[in-house]
Design a protein around this motif. Structure first.
Motif, PDB file in Angstrom:
ATOM      1  N   TRP A 295       7.054  10.492   0.085  1.00 31.57           N
ATOM      2  CA  TRP A 295       5.727   9.887   0.137  1.00 31.57           C
ATOM      3  C   TRP A 295       4.640  10.949   0.154  1.00 31.57           C
ATOM      4  O   TRP A 295       3.601  10.797  -0.462  1.00 31.57           O
ATOM      5  CB  TRP A 295       5.593   8.948   1.343  1.00 31.57           C
ATOM      6  CG  TRP A 295       6.325   7.669   1.097  1.00 31.57           C
ATOM      7  CD1 TRP A 295       7.462   7.238   1.717  1.00 31.57           C
ATOM      8  CD2 TRP A 295       5.996   6.645   0.138  1.00 31.57           C
ATOM      9  NE1 TRP A 295       7.864   6.030   1.208  1.00 31.57           N
ATOM     10  CE2 TRP A 295       6.980   5.630   0.243  1.00 31.57           C
ATOM     11  CE3 TRP A 295       4.981   6.485  -0.811  1.00 31.57           C
ATOM     12  CZ2 TRP A 295       6.972   4.480  -0.551  1.00 31.57           C
ATOM     13  CZ3 TRP A 295       4.965   5.349  -1.597  1.00 31.57           C
ATOM     14  CH2 TRP A 295       5.953   4.364  -1.467  1.00 31.57           C
ATOM     15  N   ASP A 299       1.588  11.525  -2.607  1.00 29.68           N
ATOM     16  CA  ASP A 299       0.172  11.703  -2.284  1.00 29.68           C
ATOM     17  C   ASP A 299      -0.421  12.958  -2.923  1.00 29.68           C
ATOM     18  O   ASP A 299      -1.598  12.995  -3.216  1.00 29.68           O
ATOM     19  CB  ASP A 299      -0.018  11.743  -0.766  1.00 29.68           C
ATOM     20  CG  ASP A 299       0.271  10.384  -0.145  1.00 29.68           C
ATOM     21  OD1 ASP A 299       0.155   9.383  -0.887  1.00 29.68           O
ATOM     22  OD2 ASP A 299       0.625  10.316   1.048  1.00 29.68           O
ATOM     23  N   LYS A 323       4.764  -1.878  -5.086  1.00 31.28           N
ATOM     24  CA  LYS A 323       4.629  -1.124  -3.841  1.00 31.28           C
ATOM     25  C   LYS A 323       3.923   0.217  -4.094  1.00 31.28           C
ATOM     26  O   LYS A 323       3.013   0.612  -3.365  1.00 31.28           O
ATOM     27  CB  LYS A 323       6.023  -0.871  -3.247  1.00 31.28           C
ATOM     28  CG  LYS A 323       5.980  -0.224  -1.891  1.00 31.28           C
ATOM     29  CD  LYS A 323       7.351  -0.156  -1.252  1.00 31.28           C
ATOM     30  CE  LYS A 323       7.261   0.565   0.088  1.00 31.28           C
ATOM     31  NZ  LYS A 323       8.570   0.943   0.607  1.00 31.28           N
ATOM     32  N   LEU A 324       4.334   0.855  -5.163  1.00 32.65           N
ATOM     33  CA  LEU A 324       3.735   2.147  -5.499  1.00 32.65           C
ATOM     34  C   LEU A 324       2.281   1.972  -5.952  1.00 32.65           C
ATOM     35  O   LEU A 324       1.407   2.774  -5.607  1.00 32.65           O
ATOM     36  CB  LEU A 324       4.560   2.817  -6.604  1.00 32.65           C
ATOM     37  CG  LEU A 324       4.374   4.313  -6.744  1.00 32.65           C
ATOM     38  CD1 LEU A 324       4.752   5.034  -5.464  1.00 32.65           C
ATOM     39  CD2 LEU A 324       5.230   4.844  -7.887  1.00 32.65           C
ATOM     40  N   LYS A 326       0.279  -0.252  -4.979  1.00 34.46           N
ATOM     41  CA  LYS A 326      -0.517  -0.520  -3.786  1.00 34.46           C
ATOM     42  C   LYS A 326      -0.815   0.798  -3.056  1.00 34.46           C
ATOM     43  O   LYS A 326      -1.931   1.044  -2.610  1.00 34.46           O
ATOM     44  CB  LYS A 326       0.266  -1.472  -2.869  1.00 34.46           C
ATOM     45  CG  LYS A 326      -0.600  -2.097  -1.798  1.00 34.46           C
ATOM     46  CD  LYS A 326       0.159  -3.186  -1.056  1.00 34.46           C
ATOM     47  CE  LYS A 326      -0.425  -3.359   0.328  1.00 34.46           C
ATOM     48  NZ  LYS A 326       0.571  -3.674   1.331  1.00 34.46           N
ATOM     49  N   HIS A 327       0.199   1.626  -2.986  1.00 31.47           N
ATOM     50  CA  HIS A 327       0.053   2.899  -2.274  1.00 31.47           C
ATOM     51  C   HIS A 327      -0.964   3.819  -2.953  1.00 31.47           C
ATOM     52  O   HIS A 327      -1.632   4.610  -2.294  1.00 31.47           O
ATOM     53  CB  HIS A 327       1.414   3.596  -2.210  1.00 31.47           C
ATOM     54  CG  HIS A 327       1.412   4.826  -1.362  1.00 31.47           C
ATOM     55  ND1 HIS A 327       1.521   4.792   0.006  1.00 31.47           N
ATOM     56  CD2 HIS A 327       1.277   6.140  -1.689  1.00 31.47           C
ATOM     57  CE1 HIS A 327       1.465   6.013   0.479  1.00 31.47           C
ATOM     58  NE2 HIS A 327       1.318   6.865  -0.525  1.00 31.47           N
ATOM     59  N   THR A 328      -1.079   3.736  -4.271  1.00 29.96           N
ATOM     60  CA  THR A 328      -1.938   4.687  -5.000  1.00 29.96           C
ATOM     61  C   THR A 328      -3.225   4.025  -5.503  1.00 29.96           C
ATOM     62  O   THR A 328      -3.941   4.609  -6.306  1.00 29.96           O
ATOM     63  CB  THR A 328      -1.189   5.275  -6.215  1.00 29.96           C
ATOM     64  OG1 THR A 328      -0.723   4.183  -7.027  1.00 29.96           O
ATOM     65  CG2 THR A 328      -0.014   6.119  -5.794  1.00 29.96           C
ATOM     66  N   ARG A 329      -3.497   2.825  -4.998  1.00 34.23           N
ATOM     67  CA  ARG A 329      -4.581   2.024  -5.563  1.00 34.23           C
ATOM     68  C   ARG A 329      -5.939   2.742  -5.615  1.00 34.23           C
ATOM     69  O   ARG A 329      -6.613   2.748  -6.615  1.00 34.23           O
ATOM     70  CB  ARG A 329      -4.716   0.714  -4.781  1.00 34.23           C
ATOM     71  CG  ARG A 329      -5.581  -0.295  -5.493  1.00 34.23           C
ATOM     72  CD  ARG A 329      -5.452  -1.647  -4.860  1.00 34.23           C
ATOM     73  NE  ARG A 329      -5.416  -1.553  -3.410  1.00 34.23           N
ATOM     74  CZ  ARG A 329      -4.854  -2.465  -2.617  1.00 34.23           C
ATOM     75  NH1 ARG A 329      -4.289  -3.513  -3.139  1.00 34.23           N
ATOM     76  NH2 ARG A 329      -4.867  -2.320  -1.308  1.00 34.23           N
TER      77      ARG A 329
END
Ligand SMILES: Nc1nc2c(ncn2[C@@H]2O[C@H](COP(=O)(O)OP(=O)(O)OP(=O)(O)O)[C@@H](O)[C@H]2O)c(=O)[nH]1
Ligand SMILES: [Mg+2]
Length: 462
Positions: A295, A299, A323-324, A326-329
Motif C-alpha cells: 500500500w 501511494d 478498491k484500488l 477508491k484508494h487513489t481517487r
C-alpha cells in the motif's frame, strides 16, 4: 567555507582502480609552481601559456614515476577560475598515489568532496543551481535525466530565475518609493498593474514548483507499482518488463513477500518497476508486513499496474479494481488494468469497461511475453503527457522545490495584500521574502551550512 581559501588543492579525479589513464587535478594560486616541482619537461611549466599541453616525466628526485601529459589552465580561464593543472598519468593506483604524495609534499592539500566545483561557484564561474547540476549530470542514468541536468548546468534555469528576481526587484523599488514619500500620500505604482505583475510572478513560480513532480520522477525513475492478488503473475510481469529473472516466480500464492524493485530505461526515460506482495487477507505475519508495504508503494507510485488473471473470478476482479480506484481517487495517479494469463483463458474486456476506460485495459500473457510492448507504449505516452504540461524548464532538485514553494506562498501573500489594500511596507516585506527564496536557489544568497550540505555529496576530485 563561504570564503575562498588560498590553499592549492589536489585530488584524483578518475575512479579508483586500474585503467588506461587517470587524471589528477590541482587548483589554486600555487598549482603551476607546485606541479612544476615534480615535472620535468622540455619547458618549465611556469613558462607555458594557458590551455597548453606538456609531455614530460614525473620524478621523485632520481626515481622516474611515470611519463605524463600535463594540461595547464591559467586563471580565470579554468573550471575553478584559479590556476589549474591536470596531470594525465597511467592509471596504476601506485603511480596515482605517488604523484598525489609528491603534490602534498610540495605544499598542496587534499581536496574536500566537491571542492573544485565549490571554488568554481565561489569564483563566479557557476551559480549554485548550476553547480548542483554538475552532480546531476554525473548521476544521470537516462537521456531525459541527462537533458534536464545539462540544461540546468548551462544556465537555462538560472536565467529564468534571474528574470523573476529582476521583476521582483523592480516591483519592490516601485513600492518602496512610495514608502519614502509616505507622508505625502502618493501612489507611484498603479495597483492594478502591480497585481497583474504579482499574478504573473505567482503563476511562473507555481509552474516551476509543479514541474518538480516530473523532474523528480525523471531523475529517480518514474515509479510504476505492479499490484494484484497473489499468484496473478506480478513477478512474472516484472521479469518480462525487465527482460531478466529478477523476482522469484512460483505457483505458490504469497511468493513475493517483500518489495522487489529495478529500473530500466525505455526510449530515453527511466522507470522504476516495483513488484509487490499480493494483496489478500492473511494471518501470516511476514506476508502482512509485505502487504502493508504494498500500500505504501501504491501511494508513492505515479503509475499503478493492477494485474488480474483472466482465470480468476470476474466479480472478484472488479472488486479489486474498485478498491484500488477508491484508494487513489483524489490523486493524479494513472491506473492501468492489466489482464494476465490470456493464453489460458480469453477475457471479455467489456466486463471492465463500465469501470475503467477501455484504453487503460491491456490483455497480456506475462509468461509468454505477449503484449508487454503495449504496456511499454502506455508508459511512454504517460511520460509524453506529463512533459506536455510542463515548460522546457523542469525542476528536479528538492532543495529548489522547497524554496520555490516558499516563494510561491510569499507571492500569494503579495497578491492578497494588494487586493486587500494592506500597508505598503508589509507588501514590500513579502516581496523581499520571495526574492530571498529565489536568490537562495542560485546562491545569490547562501550560507556556509547550505554550501556544506550541497558539496559534501559530491565526489572528491569534482
Ligand atoms: N499460463 C500463464 N501462467 C502465468 C502467466 N503469468 C504468470 N503465470 C504463472 O502464475 C504463477 C504465479 O506467478 P507469479 O509471477 O509468481 O505471481 P505473483 O503475482 O508474483 O504471486 P505472489 O508473489 O505470490 O503474489 C506462476 O506459476 C507463473 O508461471 C501467464 O501469463 N500465463
Ligand atoms: Mg510475486
Amino acid at each position: 567555507m563561504n570564503m575562498l581559501s588560498d590553499t592549492t588543492i589536489c585530488a584524483i579525479a578518475t575512479p579508483p582502480g586500474n585503467g588506461a589513464i587517470a587524471l589528477i587535478r590541482v587548483s589554486g594560486s600555487e598549482a603551476i609552481s607546485i606541479t612544476s616541482g615534480l615535472f620535468v619537461g622540455k619547458k618549465k611549466l611556469e613558462e607555458k601559456p594557458t590551455h597548453s599541453l606538456s609531455f614530460g616525466e614525473i620524478r621523485n628526485n632520481e626515481q622516474l614515476i611515470d611519463e605524463v601529459l600535463v594540461s595547464l589552465f591559467r586563471a580565470p580561464n579554468s573550471y575553478t577560475g584559479e590556476d589549474s593543472v591536470e596531470i594525465s598519468c597511467h592509471a596504476s593506483p601506485y603511480i596515482q598515489q605517488q604523484i598525489l604524495a609528491l603534490l602534498l609534499e610540495k605544499g598542496a592539500t587534499l581536496a574536500q568532496p566537491g571542492e573544485f566545483t565549490q571554488r568554481a561557484y565561489l569564483n563566479g564561474r557557476l551559480d549554485l543551481s548550476q553547480a548542483e547540476a554538475v552532480a546531476d549530470i554525473i548521476n544521470a542514468q537516462s537521456a531525459a535525466a541527462h537533458k534536464m541536468a545539462m540544461q540546468q548546468m548551462r544556465g537555462g534555469y538560472s536565467e529564468e530565475l534571474n528574470k523573476l528576481r529582476e521583476q521582483l526587484l523592480h516591483f519592490v523599488s516601485l513600492i518602496e518609493l512610495e514608502l519614502d514619500f509616505s507622508e505625502e500620500d502618493v501612489e507611484f505604482a498603479d495597483r492594478r498593474q502591480l497585481l497583474e505583475l504579482a499574478e504573473k510572478l505567482h503563476s511562473t513560480i507555481h509552474n516551476l514548483a509543479t514541474s518538480f513532480q516530473l523532474g523528480n520522477a525523471l531523475k529517480k525513475g518514474i515509479p510504476v507499482a505492479i499490484v494484484g492478488k497473489p499468484n496473478v503473475g506480478k513477478s512474472t510481469l516484472l521479469n518480462a518488463l525487465l527482460g531478466e529473472e529478477k523476482a522469484i516466480v512460483s505457483d505458490i500464492a504469497g511468493t513475493t513477500r517483500d518489495v522487489v524493485e529495478d529500473t530500466i530505461v525505455i526510449k530515453g526515460v527511466e522507470y522504476r518497476f516495483i513488484d509487490t506482495a499480493g494483496i489478500r487477507d492473511t494471518a501470516d505475519k511476514i506476508e502482512s508486513l509485505g502487504i502493508e508495504r504494498t500500500w505504501q508503494k501504491v501511494d508513492n507510485a505515479a503509475i499503478i499496474l493492477l494485474l488480474i488473471a483472466s482465470t480468476d473470478d470476474e466479480t472478484e476482479n472488479i472488486k479489486a479494481l474498485q478498491k484500488l480506484q477508491k484508494h487513489t481517487r483524489d490523486t493524479d495517479k494513472t491506473l492501468l488494468l492489466i489482464i494476465n494469463k490470456t493464453d489460458k483463458q480469453t477475457t471479455n474486456t467489456a466486463a471492465f469497461t463500465p469501470f475503467i476506460d477501455e484504453e487503460n485495459c491491456i490483455e497480456i500473457s506475462a509468461k509468454y511475453g505477449k503484449n508487454i510492448d503495449l504496456i511499454i507504449e502506455k508508459l511512454h505516452s504517460y511520460y509524453l503527457g506529463m512533459q506536455q504540461g510542463n515548460s522546457d524548464i523542469i525542476v528536479s532538485n528538492i532543495r529548489h522545490y522547497e524554496l520555490l514553494k516558499k516563494a510561491e506562498t510569499a507571492t500569494e501573500r503579495i497578491q492578497n495584500g494588494l487586493q486587500d489594500g494592506i500597508p505598503t511596507d508589509f507588501i514590500s516585506q513579502d516581496i523581499r521574502e520571495a526574492l530571498h527564496h529565489l536568490g537562495s536557489i542560485t546562491g545569490t544568497i547562501s550560507t556556509d551550512d547550505i554550501l556544506g550540505a550541497i558539496f559534501q555529496n559530491f565526489c572528491i576530485g569534482k
